[in-house]
Design a protein around this motif. Structure first.
Motif, PDB file in Angstrom:
ATOM      1  N   VAL A 149       1.222  -0.927  -0.197  1.00 49.19           N
ATOM      2  CA  VAL A 149       0.244  -0.234  -0.026  1.00 49.19           C
ATOM      3  C   VAL A 149       1.050   1.414   0.378  1.00 49.19           C
ATOM      4  O   VAL A 149       1.241   1.674   0.888  1.00 49.19           O
ATOM      5  N   PHE A 150       1.216   1.972  -0.941  1.00 49.83           N
ATOM      6  CA  PHE A 150       1.655   3.505  -0.876  1.00 49.83           C
ATOM      7  C   PHE A 150       0.346   4.720  -0.628  1.00 49.83           C
ATOM      8  O   PHE A 150      -0.591   4.726  -1.534  1.00 49.83           O
ATOM      9  N   VAL A 151       0.550   5.407   0.262  1.00 55.61           N
ATOM     10  CA  VAL A 151       0.229   6.905   0.224  1.00 55.61           C
ATOM     11  C   VAL A 151       0.948   7.648  -0.201  1.00 55.61           C
ATOM     12  O   VAL A 151       2.548   7.684   0.179  1.00 55.61           O
ATOM     13  N   GLU A 152      -0.148   8.666  -1.257  1.00 61.89           N
ATOM     14  CA  GLU A 152       1.233   9.304  -1.756  1.00 61.89           C
ATOM     15  C   GLU A 152       2.160   9.403  -2.110  1.00 61.89           C
ATOM     16  O   GLU A 152       3.399   9.963  -2.231  1.00 61.89           O
ATOM     17  N   GLY A 153       2.151   8.223  -2.440  1.00 66.65           N
ATOM     18  CA  GLY A 153       3.710   7.663  -3.571  1.00 66.65           C
ATOM     19  C   GLY A 153       5.124   6.936  -2.712  1.00 66.65           C
ATOM     20  O   GLY A 153       5.853   5.871  -3.053  1.00 66.65           O
ATOM     21  N   ALA A 154       4.631   6.930  -1.389  1.00 65.31           N
ATOM     22  CA  ALA A 154       5.621   6.612  -0.825  1.00 65.31           C
ATOM     23  C   ALA A 154       4.819   5.101  -0.359  1.00 65.31           C
ATOM     24  O   ALA A 154       3.683   4.857   0.107  1.00 65.31           O
ATOM     25  N   LEU A 155       6.117   4.000   0.407  1.00 69.09           N
ATOM     26  CA  LEU A 155       5.302   2.833   1.230  1.00 69.09           C
ATOM     27  C   LEU A 155       4.855   2.937   2.057  1.00 69.09           C
ATOM     28  O   LEU A 155       5.999   2.796   3.016  1.00 69.09           O
ATOM     29  N   ALA A 156       3.572   2.603   2.186  1.00 75.05           N
ATOM     30  CA  ALA A 156       2.804   2.867   3.965  1.00 75.05           C
ATOM     31  C   ALA A 156       3.632   1.334   4.239  1.00 75.05           C
ATOM     32  O   ALA A 156       3.300   1.392   5.763  1.00 75.05           O
ATOM     33  N   ALA A 157       2.475   0.459   4.041  1.00 75.69           N
ATOM     34  CA  ALA A 157       2.445  -0.930   4.303  1.00 75.69           C
ATOM     35  C   ALA A 157       3.184  -2.300   2.991  1.00 75.69           C
ATOM     36  O   ALA A 157       2.702  -1.543   1.855  1.00 75.69           O
ATOM     37  N   ASP A 158       3.312  -3.364   4.151  1.00 72.51           N
ATOM     38  CA  ASP A 158       4.069  -4.012   3.101  1.00 72.51           C
ATOM     39  C   ASP A 158       3.299  -5.424   3.935  1.00 72.51           C
ATOM     40  O   ASP A 158       3.245  -6.318   4.901  1.00 72.51           O
ATOM     41  N   PHE A 159       2.194  -6.661   3.319  1.00 69.55           N
ATOM     42  CA  PHE A 159       1.471  -7.319   3.893  1.00 69.55           C
ATOM     43  C   PHE A 159       1.607  -8.791   3.467  1.00 69.55           C
ATOM     44  O   PHE A 159       2.074  -8.465   1.582  1.00 69.55           O
ATOM     45  N   GLU A 160       2.157  -9.620   3.846  1.00 65.73           N
ATOM     46  CA  GLU A 160       2.100 -11.338   3.097  1.00 65.73           C
ATOM     47  C   GLU A 160       0.991 -12.020   3.822  1.00 65.73           C
ATOM     48  O   GLU A 160       1.031 -11.636   4.833  1.00 65.73           O
TER      49      GLU A 160
END
Length: 164
Positions: A149-160
């Motif tokens: 999940v990217f918020v304002e172009g920056a990686l905000a969350a990475d879920f597996e």
């Protein structure tokens, strides 16, 4: 450093009005960019399922396992600090490459993940929180998934997570 107000007596009243207008335009033009650029902080991010079994209540249960049941709601919640009215959110699934790892013609082949954009939208934070929600559809296969999940172009969350 020279103080702007100390220079004003040197100019005529008409020139002072022009300078004041120019200074105002510069300040109004620059202010939104300064406020926007430094006004977003990701505080927390969780992945899980949404339970709507109780009337008038939806509960979020953090987990990395989503039941493989048609209609099962799942997704993420991100807490953030921002003064922005809305934020740009992009979700991307990382899919394993169709090419399996191994050796081909004496060359080691390492599969690369490829991206598949799932959504792009503007979300309005409610009490410092944004939510992304999905639902298991008919015919959707079980298995492992990787969502960023990217918020304002920056990686905000990475879920597996796994659907099973």
């Amino acid at each position: 450093m020279v103080c702007f107000s100390s220079l004003l007596p040197r100019f005529s009243p008409e020139r002072r009005r022009v300078l004041a207008r120019c200074a105002g335009v510069v300040l109004l033009t620059c202010q939104p960019f300064v406020a926007w650029g430094a006004s977003l902080e990701i505080v927390d991010a969780e992945f899980g399922v949404f339970d709507a079994s109780r009337a008038n209540e939806i509960r979020f249960l953090p987990t990395l396992t989503v039941p493989h049941r048609v209609g099962q709601r799942y997704g993420w919640i991100i807490d953030l600090n921002t003064r922005q009215r809305s934020v740009s959110v992009r979700e991307e699934y990382l899919l394993p490459s169709a090419v399996q790892g191994g050796e081909a013609n004496g060359v080691l082949v390492i599969p690369m993940e490829r991206r598949n954009q799932a959504s792009q939208r503007q979300l309005v934070p409610q009490e410092g929180r944004i939510i992304g929600e999905w639902e298991i559809g008919p015919g959707e296969p079980p298995g492992r998934r990787h969502l960023q999940v990217f918020v304002e172009g920056a990686l905000a969350a990475d879920f597996e997570y796994e659907v099973k």
